[in-house]
Write a protein that holds these residues in place. Structure first.
Motif, mmCIF file in Angstrom:
data_model
loop_
_atom_site.group_PDB
_atom_site.id
_atom_site.type_symbol
_atom_site.label_atom_id
_atom_site.label_comp_id
_atom_site.label_asym_id
_atom_site.label_seq_id
_atom_site.Cartn_x
_atom_site.Cartn_y
_atom_site.Cartn_z
ATOM 1 N N PRO A 175 0.844 -1.206 0.000
ATOM 2 C CA PRO A 175 0.000 0.000 0.000
ATOM 3 C C PRO A 175 0.875 1.251 0.000
ATOM 4 O O PRO A 175 1.861 1.336 0.745
ATOM 5 N N LEU A 176 0.523 2.199 -0.832
ATOM 6 C CA LEU A 176 1.356 3.389 -1.004
ATOM 7 C C LEU A 176 0.602 4.645 -0.578
ATOM 8 O O LEU A 176 -0.611 4.751 -0.755
ATOM 9 N N ALA A 177 1.340 5.590 -0.049
ATOM 10 C CA ALA A 177 0.785 6.890 0.305
ATOM 11 C C ALA A 177 0.810 7.809 -0.910
ATOM 12 O O ALA A 177 1.575 7.595 -1.862
ATOM 13 N N ARG A 178 -0.032 8.805 -0.879
ATOM 14 C CA ARG A 178 0.021 9.850 -1.911
ATOM 15 C C ARG A 178 1.319 10.636 -1.766
ATOM 16 O O ARG A 178 1.860 10.779 -0.659
ATOM 17 N N LEU A 179 1.809 11.151 -2.878
ATOM 18 C CA LEU A 179 2.976 12.019 -2.827
ATOM 19 C C LEU A 179 2.647 13.298 -2.079
ATOM 20 O O LEU A 179 1.484 13.700 -1.977
ATOM 21 N N SER A 180 3.674 13.949 -1.565
ATOM 22 C CA SER A 180 3.473 15.292 -1.025
ATOM 23 C C SER A 180 3.162 16.244 -2.181
ATOM 24 O O SER A 180 3.415 15.924 -3.354
ATOM 25 N N HIS A 181 2.628 17.400 -1.869
ATOM 26 C CA HIS A 181 2.331 18.380 -2.913
ATOM 27 C C HIS A 181 3.602 18.723 -3.691
ATOM 28 O O HIS A 181 3.596 18.737 -4.931
ATOM 29 N N GLU A 182 4.683 18.973 -2.973
ATOM 30 C CA GLU A 182 5.940 19.352 -3.625
ATOM 31 C C GLU A 182 6.455 18.236 -4.520
ATOM 32 O O GLU A 182 6.886 18.484 -5.654
ATOM 33 N N ASP A 183 6.402 17.005 -4.024
ATOM 34 C CA ASP A 183 6.897 15.882 -4.826
ATOM 35 C C ASP A 183 6.028 15.648 -6.063
ATOM 36 O O ASP A 183 6.532 15.258 -7.129
ATOM 37 N N MET A 184 4.721 15.876 -5.927
ATOM 38 C CA MET A 184 3.828 15.710 -7.074
ATOM 39 C C MET A 184 4.161 16.720 -8.165
ATOM 40 O O MET A 184 4.269 16.368 -9.342
ATOM 41 N N VAL A 185 4.341 17.956 -7.768
ATOM 42 C CA VAL A 185 4.692 19.004 -8.733
ATOM 43 C C VAL A 185 6.034 18.695 -9.380
ATOM 44 O O VAL A 185 6.199 18.812 -10.599
ATOM 45 N N ASN A 186 7.002 18.278 -8.570
ATOM 46 C CA ASN A 186 8.329 17.979 -9.095
ATOM 47 C C ASN A 186 8.293 16.820 -10.093
ATOM 48 O O ASN A 186 9.030 16.822 -11.090
ATOM 49 N N PHE A 187 7.458 15.827 -9.816
ATOM 50 C CA PHE A 187 7.352 14.666 -10.703
ATOM 51 C C PHE A 187 6.815 15.084 -12.072
ATOM 52 O O PHE A 187 7.368 14.714 -13.116
ATOM 53 N N ILE A 188 5.740 15.854 -12.068
ATOM 54 C CA ILE A 188 5.148 16.319 -13.334
ATOM 55 C C ILE A 188 6.126 17.228 -14.070
ATOM 56 O O ILE A 188 6.328 17.100 -15.282
ATOM 57 N N GLU A 189 6.741 18.134 -13.329
ATOM 58 C CA GLU A 189 7.674 19.084 -13.930
ATOM 59 C C GLU A 189 8.857 18.374 -14.581
ATOM 60 O O GLU A 189 9.255 18.716 -15.710
ATOM 61 N N ALA A 190 9.402 17.377 -13.899
ATOM 62 C CA ALA A 190 10.549 16.658 -14.456
ATOM 63 C C ALA A 190 10.185 15.956 -15.756
ATOM 64 O O ALA A 190 10.968 15.967 -16.722
ATOM 65 N N ASP A 191 9.020 15.340 -15.797
ATOM 66 C CA ASP A 191 8.570 14.694 -17.027
ATOM 67 C C ASP A 191 8.465 15.692 -18.170
ATOM 68 O O ASP A 191 8.887 15.422 -19.306
ATOM 69 N N LEU A 192 7.882 16.838 -17.889
ATOM 70 C CA LEU A 192 7.634 17.813 -18.949
ATOM 71 C C LEU A 192 8.910 18.488 -19.428
ATOM 72 O O LEU A 192 9.077 18.759 -20.626
ATOM 73 N N ILE A 193 9.825 18.770 -18.522
ATOM 74 C CA ILE A 193 11.102 19.375 -18.931
ATOM 75 C C ILE A 193 11.870 18.409 -19.816
ATOM 76 O O ILE A 193 12.430 18.791 -20.857
ATOM 77 N N ALA A 194 11.886 17.131 -19.432
ATOM 78 C CA ALA A 194 12.564 16.124 -20.252
ATOM 79 C C ALA A 194 11.877 15.961 -21.604
ATOM 80 O O ALA A 194 12.538 15.845 -22.642
ATOM 81 N N ALA A 195 10.542 15.954 -21.593
ATOM 82 C CA ALA A 195 9.796 15.806 -22.846
ATOM 83 C C ALA A 195 10.043 16.988 -23.772
ATOM 84 O O ALA A 195 10.210 16.813 -24.987
ATOM 85 N N ALA A 196 10.051 18.194 -23.209
ATOM 86 C CA ALA A 196 10.266 19.388 -24.026
ATOM 87 C C ALA A 196 11.637 19.377 -24.691
ATOM 88 O O ALA A 196 11.817 19.941 -25.779
ATOM 89 N N GLU A 197 12.579 18.715 -24.057
ATOM 90 C CA GLU A 197 13.933 18.629 -24.609
ATOM 91 C C GLU A 197 13.996 17.672 -25.797
ATOM 92 O O GLU A 197 14.704 17.928 -26.780
ATOM 93 N N ASP A 198 13.253 16.569 -25.732
ATOM 94 C CA ASP A 198 13.430 15.496 -26.716
ATOM 95 C C ASP A 198 12.309 15.368 -27.740
ATOM 96 O O ASP A 198 12.489 14.679 -28.757
ATOM 97 N N LEU A 199 11.156 15.976 -27.500
ATOM 98 C CA LEU A 199 10.078 15.901 -28.482
ATOM 99 C C LEU A 199 10.429 16.701 -29.729
ATOM 100 O O LEU A 199 11.291 17.591 -29.699
ATOM 101 N N GLN A 200 9.724 16.413 -30.813
ATOM 102 C CA GLN A 200 9.949 17.148 -32.054
ATOM 103 C C GLN A 200 9.355 18.548 -31.968
ATOM 104 O O GLN A 200 8.483 18.835 -31.136
#
Length: 490
Positions: A175-200
């Motif tokens: 069973p897993l706990a929800r992420l903290s607010h900060e960790d949730m934002v950081n997770f989404i942000e990291a995905d998007l920054i990486a995607a923006a770098e490599d997408l066409q």
């Protein structure tokens, strides 16, 4: 013809049984990365499965234009839409609770898709596929995962995001706990920054797929959510510096029968078809049964409060149908509403498509547009310093000019409160019935409960804690004390 059709793709487990006691079962659900993916076609198959839950489909598409899609429900929590029954009524008067199936449904149904995307990234990373194919594929999945995470985060607050090591050991109960607010934002942000770098780039991205522009647009949404004004401005500038996007002259035409595949305004759209691969049911949802041509079910209406907020000559209200003559020969309008426009006009938005031969239409679903970049940057500029300036007003006026409206004067909006009231109105007028983000706009400016109370009076059950939706009792129970309900929903 559209450049892209989103096909339903699944990876089926093959079950073998035998009568011999010493035969060992083989689990074909466990995909061997040395076998799959092994080619560009395999990566495309994975990507099709990743886009699949993001499409429009009543059953399993989060961008369905029905009561099972987020735009329908999120706009129904605002003055844009109002429903007299079902989840749309619960959304409208903010009466939702942990047993409101149509509200808790989105997390219950889609949160596991995040885990599938995580596993897909791992499979591609471990494969021997061409590095360029691998990089592009992972970037698209990270953008998809960030989009789904952001949409659920916006609705419910922080989510459970299962780590890869947990997903690779599904037989171990954890069973897993929800992420903290900060960790949730950081997770989404990291995905998007990486995607923006490599997408066409947008110019090189097929219609309906994710581009660098889409990743940065989602960063804007995330940063608006967090009121990180300087970051909103930075991402808006990055999109503008691509020198690709521009506003279409014809606002209403964006939702015509001809798909806007070549439009420089569209950042991301979901293609629709009659086959039900990706469905657009909007006419079926909003048109009354007695509407001329092909009618619908009239499941939801707009509100007169919203309609009255438009200036008289604003072309953006063209498809808010405030009067029609029904097949019964009766003319329905504000003076004679009947039951079909008693709360407000018909929020058609898209082309009527009266010649369609099913309840579906081929009008594509535009989710993000360049106009959002301009208004978001305007809001960021004003709120970063607390003092609206000419540049912010000029950006708003670019969007208003396309709507054939007179320009605004800075002198009338030099106060930050007046500016923010104006930007909320402009955002609601520009994006109604597109991606449902006006709810987040109201919440960002502490107007969500205020608008609900103003619209519904004593019938409103709104409160500040309802800025996020509840989770279902099933999720709380299976969390075994680790998964916490949102405050005041217990």
């Amino acid at each position: 013809m559209k450049n892209l059709k989103i096909f339903m793709v699944g990876l089926f487990a093959i079950l073998f049984t035998g009568c011999e006691q010493d035969l060992q079962p083989v689990n074909f659900d466990e995909i061997n990365p040395s076998i799959f993916p092994a080619s560009e076609a395999d990566v495309e198959a994975i990507l099709a499965s990743v886009y699949h839950p993001l499409r429009g489909s009543w059953w399993d598409g989060i961008h369905s234009t029905s009561e099972r899609g987020i735009m329908f429900v999120l706009d129904a929590t605002t003055e844009i839409l109002h429903g007299g029954f079902g989840v749309q009524l619960s959304a409208s008067v903010h009466s939702y609770n942990p047993t409101t199936t149509g509200i808790v449904f989105y997390y219950d149904w889609y949160h596991n898709k995040i885990s599938r995307m995580t596993l897909s990234i791992d499979r591609i990373e471990k494969s021997d596929v061409n590095e360029n194919v691998k990089k592009q594929g992972i970037a698209e999945i990270r953008c998809a995962r960030a989009l789904l995470c952001y949409e659920l985060f916006d609705m419910y607050g922080p989510l459970v995001v299962a780590p890869l090591e947990v997903l690779q050991n599904p037989l171990i109960e954890a069973p897993l706990a929800r992420l903290s607010h900060e960790d949730m934002v950081n997770f989404i942000e990291a995905d998007l920054i990486a995607a923006a770098e490599d997408l066409q780039s947008p110019a090189d991205t097929p219609y309906g797929r994710f581009s660098q522009g889409m990743a940065r647009m989602l960063l804007i949404r995330l940063y608006l959510h967090e009121k990180r004004w300087a970051d909103v401005e930075e991402q808006a500038n990055a999109i503008m510096d691509m020198n690709h996007y521009e506003l279409e002259e014809d606002y209403v035409g964006l939702w015509g029968l001809e798909a806007p595949v070549d439009s420089k305004e569209v950042i991301w759209a979901i293609p629709a078809d009659y086959a039900g691969t990706s469905e657009n049911q909007w006419q079926l949802m909003v048109l009354p049964e007695n509407y001329p041509g092909r009618g619908g079910w009239s499941t939801i209406q707009s509100t007169w409060m919203f309609y009255d907020s438009f200036e008289a000559n604003d072309i953006r209200k063209t498809m808010l149908i405030a009067e029609y003559t029904g097949t019964d020969g009766i003319t329905y309008n504000r003076s004679n509403t009947g039951t079909n426009i008693q709360y407000g006009p018909i929020p058609l938005k898209i082309a009527t498509d009266q010649d369609r031969n099913t309840g579906l239409t081929t009008v594509d679903m535009i989710i993000y547009r360049y106009a959002d970049v301009l208004l978001s940057k305007a809001e960021a500029l004003a709120n970063k310093t607390g003092t609206p300036g000419q540049e912010a007003i000029d950006l708003v006026n670019i969007v208003r000019d396309r709507a054939q409206l007179d320009p605004l004067d800075l002198a009338d909006y030099s106060d930050i409160d007046a500016f923010n009231e104006m930007i909320l109105v402009e955002r609601s007028h520009e994006y109604w019935c597109e991606n449902g983000q006006y709810r987040a706009d109201l919440i960002r400016h502490n107007k969500y409960t205020e608008h609900a109370n103003l619209l519904h009076g004593a019938a409103s059950e709104s409160a500040d804690y309802k800025n996020v939706f509840p989770f279902s009792l099933e999720r709380i129970s299976e969390g075994k004390g680790e998964f916490k309900q949102n405050p005041k929903y217990n």
